[in-house]
Design a protein around this motif. Structure first.
Motif, short mmCIF file in Angstrom:
data_model
loop_
_atom_site.label_atom_id
_atom_site.label_comp_id
_atom_site.label_asym_id
_atom_site.label_seq_id
_atom_site.Cartn_x
_atom_site.Cartn_y
_atom_site.Cartn_z
N GLY A 116 7.37 1.83 -4.75
CA GLY A 116 6.22 0.87 -5.18
C GLY A 116 6.16 1.14 -6.57
O GLY A 116 5.91 -0.18 -7.20
N CYS A 117 6.20 2.26 -7.21
CA CYS A 117 6.16 2.32 -8.73
C CYS A 117 7.04 1.53 -9.15
O CYS A 117 7.06 0.78 -10.35
N GLN A 118 8.51 1.61 -8.69
CA GLN A 118 9.64 0.79 -9.37
C GLN A 118 9.43 -0.39 -9.20
O GLN A 118 9.70 -1.44 -10.01
N ALA A 119 9.01 -1.01 -8.18
CA ALA A 119 8.72 -2.53 -7.65
C ALA A 119 7.76 -2.99 -8.79
O ALA A 119 7.97 -4.20 -9.23
N LEU A 120 6.75 -2.28 -9.26
CA LEU A 120 5.73 -2.77 -10.09
C LEU A 120 6.43 -2.75 -11.52
O LEU A 120 6.14 -3.61 -12.10
N LYS A 121 7.15 -1.73 -12.08
CA LYS A 121 7.87 -1.77 -13.29
C LYS A 121 8.93 -2.91 -13.19
O LYS A 121 9.37 -3.64 -14.33
N ASP A 122 9.72 -3.10 -12.08
CA ASP A 122 10.46 -4.23 -11.99
C ASP A 122 9.74 -5.73 -11.70
O ASP A 122 10.39 -6.80 -11.92
N ARG A 123 8.58 -5.66 -11.61
CA ARG A 123 7.58 -6.93 -11.59
C ARG A 123 7.95 -7.67 -10.43
O ARG A 123 7.91 -8.95 -10.33
N LEU A 124 8.32 -7.09 -9.23
CA LEU A 124 8.88 -7.60 -7.99
C LEU A 124 7.52 -7.80 -7.10
O LEU A 124 7.41 -8.72 -6.15
N ILE A 125 6.34 -6.95 -7.40
CA ILE A 125 5.27 -7.02 -6.46
C ILE A 125 4.07 -7.35 -7.26
O ILE A 125 3.88 -7.10 -8.48
N ASN A 126 3.09 -7.89 -6.74
CA ASN A 126 1.90 -8.28 -7.63
C ASN A 126 0.93 -7.21 -7.60
O ASN A 126 0.13 -7.10 -8.58
N LEU A 127 0.87 -6.24 -6.53
CA LEU A 127 -0.14 -5.51 -6.23
C LEU A 127 0.23 -4.23 -5.43
O LEU A 127 0.69 -4.44 -4.49
N SER A 128 -0.17 -3.03 -6.05
CA SER A 128 0.38 -1.74 -5.28
C SER A 128 -1.27 -1.15 -5.11
O SER A 128 -1.65 -1.05 -6.17
N LEU A 129 -1.64 -0.71 -3.85
CA LEU A 129 -3.03 -0.02 -3.67
C LEU A 129 -2.48 1.46 -3.59
O LEU A 129 -2.00 1.85 -2.37
N ALA A 130 -2.46 2.25 -4.60
CA ALA A 130 -1.72 3.52 -4.52
C ALA A 130 -2.82 4.79 -3.82
O ALA A 130 -3.75 4.74 -4.35
N THR A 131 -2.29 5.31 -2.79
CA THR A 131 -2.96 6.31 -2.04
C THR A 131 -3.09 7.52 -3.02
O THR A 131 -2.14 7.70 -3.59
N ASP A 132 -4.33 8.03 -3.24
CA ASP A 132 -4.56 9.02 -4.13
C ASP A 132 -3.86 10.45 -3.21
O ASP A 132 -4.96 11.42 -2.82
N VAL A 133 -2.89 10.57 -3.41
CA VAL A 133 -2.17 11.70 -2.83
C VAL A 133 -2.71 13.17 -3.29
O VAL A 133 -2.94 14.22 -2.39
N PRO A 134 -2.61 13.03 -4.57
CA PRO A 134 -3.05 14.45 -5.02
C PRO A 134 -4.46 14.92 -4.89
O PRO A 134 -4.70 16.14 -4.19
N THR A 135 -5.29 14.05 -4.94
CA THR A 135 -6.80 14.47 -4.41
C THR A 135 -6.93 14.56 -2.81
O THR A 135 -7.46 15.57 -2.50
N MET A 136 -6.11 14.04 -2.31
CA MET A 136 -6.29 14.31 -0.69
C MET A 136 -5.74 15.15 -0.20
O MET A 136 -6.37 16.12 0.57
N THR A 137 -4.50 15.94 -0.78
CA THR A 137 -3.93 17.07 -0.12
C THR A 137 -4.98 18.15 -0.95
O THR A 137 -5.02 19.12 -0.08
N ILE A 162 0.84 -1.21 -0.15
CA ILE A 162 -0.02 0.07 -0.02
C ILE A 162 0.97 1.08 -0.07
O ILE A 162 2.09 1.41 0.62
N ASP A 163 0.51 2.04 -0.81
CA ASP A 163 1.06 3.56 -0.64
C ASP A 163 1.06 4.27 -1.95
O ASP A 163 0.83 5.29 -2.43
N GLY A 164 1.82 3.48 -3.15
CA GLY A 164 1.97 3.98 -4.33
C GLY A 164 3.04 4.98 -4.38
O GLY A 164 3.17 6.01 -5.12
N ASP A 165 4.23 4.83 -3.53
CA ASP A 165 5.20 5.87 -3.61
C ASP A 165 6.27 5.51 -4.58
O ASP A 165 6.16 4.46 -5.32
#
Length: 332
Positions: free
Chosen positions: A267-288, A261-264
């Protein structure tokens, strides 16, 4: 708790010349900070400054620029007394409103009360106080929904086969940590094939995550999955897996399934490297943006939205190219 309620550096002197009338967009109607030379100054009180907070800071600054607001930041450095003193100083030096991520979810009430007594509205974001009715507005991720989505992902990955899962837990004295754990456990409860072999309270720290995964790998070298409640711990998890030759991509035999969880940026790089199965990315732009917009509404006596929770954006290695523009950590 939020779901029960709705389902250090020296302080720069605050120079402001008053509230300007304004209108415009936002989640439920919005405000601009001022017109001409008039500027509203808002104090931002962090619980502690970590990588995720740096991302929030960048998006707050972007929103402040759009809304014509001046921000003054203070870091409590995991000290409730320091946070209280900093908020008191913000009030005395003329802040028109305060955005806060509380460190002590109960003790913060005294600071909110003091601000309200001085006519200074307070909005919390990311992490809620013990009772969101204390603040004018709260916006954050949806920790229960994110935990549940993570659990559902593990159920799908396991596909009915025996599955040993390590659960890293965040801090269990705040809503984010508690609800991310509860959501996961509720989601896997009906999957008899999934066994949570270890629950590791980490207080969000990578050091405790590293020790917990290392211990789990020693006792269960064939474990199948790891739940990572904050991506600030991914490097620690990868280090533990690499030490026993279990760090594999999602396409390789022996891969340990990881949902985080986070989408930091990590996490973004780990997705691109295919090391993790799923990230639940917090919607930081909308939240702030929503936090600052609603604080301006409160400052100006305009209608303020009800507290809101923003479910994480699900992103996989196969969808990261398409969804990268939605993931705050992919923008750095």
């Amino acid at each position: 708790m939020l779901h029960a309620a709705i389902a250090s550096g020296a302080l720069t002197a605050l120079a402001l010349t008053g509230c300007a009338a304004g209108g415009g967009g936002g989640s439920t109607g919005g405000s601009t900070g001022g017109t001409g030379d008039e500027t509203i100054t808002v104090g931002v009180s962090w619980d502690k400054m970590i990588g995720f907070r740096e991302g929030e800071k960048a998006y707050l600054e972007q929103a402040a620029k759009e809304l014509g607001v001046e921000l003054v930041f203070q870091d409590a450095d995991s000290d409730a007394q320091r946070q209280s003193s900093q908020i008191e100083t913000m009030i005395s030096q003329g802040a028109k409103g305060i955005l806060v991520i509380p460190y002590d979810l109960e003790a913060i009430k005294a600071d909110i009360d003091a601000a309200n007594a001085a006519g200074v509205p307070v909005v919390s974001f990311d992490q809620a106080p013990a009772d969101v009715s204390w603040v004018a507005y709260h916006v954050g991720g949806d920790p229960y929904a994110d935990g549940k989505a993570a659990g559902e992902a593990f159920v799908k990955i396991a596909d009915g086969k025996p599955f040993q899962l390590v659960e890293l837990q965040g801090a269990l004295n705040n809503d984010n940590g508690i609800q991310r754990s509860k959501g996961l456990n509720d989601a896997v409860a009906s999957a008899s094939n999934i066994e949570i072999i270890s629950q590791v309270p980490t207080d969000w720290t990578p050091e405790k995550a590293l020790a917990g995964v290392e211990n789990a790998l020693q006792s269960h070298p064939d474990l199948n999955g790891i739940y990572v409640p904050t991506e600030g711990q991914l490097s620690a998890v990868f280090s533990a897996l690499q030490a026993v030759d279990r760090l594999k991509t999602v396409d390789e035999p022996g891969h340990v399934a990881i949902v985080s969880i986070d989408g930091d940026p990590s996490g973004c790089q780990a997705l691109k490297d295919r090391l993790i199965n799923l990230s639940l990315a917090t919607d930081v732009p909308t939240m702030t943006k929503n936090a600052l917009t609603q604080l301006l509404n409160a400052i100006k006596g305009q209608p303020v939205a009800k507290p809101e929770l923003l479910p994480g954006i699900p992103v996989t290695p196969d969808t990261i190219a398409e969804k990268a523009p939605l993931v705050w950590g992919c923008q750095s």
